[in-house]
Design a protein around this motif. Structure first.
Motif, short mmCIF file in Angstrom:
data_model
loop_
_atom_site.label_atom_id
_atom_site.label_comp_id
_atom_site.label_asym_id
_atom_site.label_seq_id
_atom_site.Cartn_x
_atom_site.Cartn_y
_atom_site.Cartn_z
N TYR A 104 10.00 -6.93 4.95
CA TYR A 104 9.92 -5.49 5.21
C TYR A 104 11.24 -4.76 5.01
O TYR A 104 11.26 -3.53 4.95
N HIS A 113 5.24 -1.68 -3.00
CA HIS A 113 4.16 -1.48 -2.03
C HIS A 113 3.08 -0.50 -2.50
O HIS A 113 1.89 -0.84 -2.51
N PRO A 114 3.42 0.75 -2.89
CA PRO A 114 2.37 1.67 -3.32
C PRO A 114 1.69 1.24 -4.62
O PRO A 114 0.51 1.54 -4.83
N ALA A 117 -0.85 -1.40 -3.74
CA ALA A 117 -1.99 -0.73 -3.11
C ALA A 117 -2.87 -0.05 -4.16
O ALA A 117 -4.11 -0.11 -4.10
N LYS A 160 -2.95 -4.24 9.11
CA LYS A 160 -2.77 -3.45 7.88
C LYS A 160 -2.00 -2.16 8.18
O LYS A 160 -1.08 -1.77 7.44
N SER A 163 1.64 -3.20 8.95
CA SER A 163 2.33 -3.67 7.74
C SER A 163 2.72 -2.50 6.84
O SER A 163 3.84 -2.42 6.33
N ASP A 164 1.78 -1.56 6.65
CA ASP A 164 2.08 -0.38 5.84
C ASP A 164 3.20 0.45 6.46
O ASP A 164 4.09 0.95 5.76
N THR A 168 7.08 1.18 4.85
CA THR A 168 7.56 2.53 4.51
C THR A 168 8.67 3.00 5.45
O THR A 168 9.28 4.03 5.21
#
Length: 250
Positions: A104, A113-114, A117, A160, A163-164, A168
């Protein structure tokens, strides 16, 4: 990072020129000097040959490394895809599984990450597994312990969200910031914070560390697309190409 191949001048010369009936070990000093002078002269007159030879050698090295990674994935397939404690998202019945080892506090993980996704959302047929791999210090470890604790206490959906949020987050990860995050999400904060020190959380993180050691993974992000390992950040278009290749081969 793996060491870059640095071939000797003699190796490049031999790789770049036709095979010759030479017994290099039994040359006289005069013959050896003449041979070296001839090679040097040829390479100075044709420097592009050096680049061609280096390209061939690097390609061979890359192919060998890729094959070694395929073998590592095959040897650790159950631990990668069915360890029983890692979070599984995306489409659980997807035809392709992607595994990501992440931290992280990793800048490239945050960048990916994005895009990960978007890949999962737009494709719709990818099973996605997160391996908590905190390697960048105490804040990384604290964040992963918290995430795994949330998974154990509150389940997949809460994990989830956490984690998101951790991926960020730009501020330092502290017990106070994690407590605030847990409260904001309406979790049982006391239970989560207590679970962070549990044997189950410790064992889950240790299992991933040992798996990474077996697979010679030392950095994040690292991805596994079925049998193919990608060490480092890969932009969205590259990930889509890899998914298409994996499907075509399957």
């Amino acid at each position: 990072m793996r060491p870059i191949l640095r071939p000797t001048l003699a190796a490049l010369a031999l790789a770049a020129t036709p095979a010759l009936a030479l017994d290099l070990d039994n040359m006289t000093e005069t013959e050896r000097s003449a041979f070296r002078a001839e090679v040097r002269s040829y390479l100075l007159e044709n420097p592009e040959v050096l680049m061609e030879a280096i390209g061939v050698l690097e390609q061979r090295q890359a192919q060998a490394e890729a094959q070694a990674d395929v073998e590592l994935v095959a040897q650790n397939r159950e631990a990668l895809f069915e360890d029983g404690h890692s979070w599984v998202g995306g489409n659980p019945e997807g035809d392709i599984t992607i595994v990501e080892f992440l931290d992280y506090r990793c800048g490239f993980c945050k960048r990916a990450h994005p895009e990960v996704a978007e890949l999962i959302e737009s494709d719709g047929n990818i099973r996605y597994i997160i391996k908590e791999f905190p390697i960048l210090g105490e804040q990384s470890l604290l964040a992963s312990r918290f995430a795994v604790a949330v998974l154990n206490v509150a389940g997949d959906d809460a994990y989830k969200l956490v984690s998101d949020a951790l991926m960020t987050q730009r501020a330092d990860v502290t017990e106070a910031s994690l407590t605030e995050l847990s409260n904001t999400l309406g979790l049982d904060t006391d239970a989560v914070m207590a679970e962070m020190s549990s044997d189950e959380v410790r064992a889950a993180l240790q299992d991933t560390q040992l798996l990474a050691q077996r697979m010679q993974i030392t950095g994040t992000p690292t991805f596994v697309f079925e049998s193919e390992m990608v060490r480092g950040y890969a932009p969205l278009d590259v990930m889509r190409e890899i998914v298409d290749e994996v499907r075509s081969e399957g």
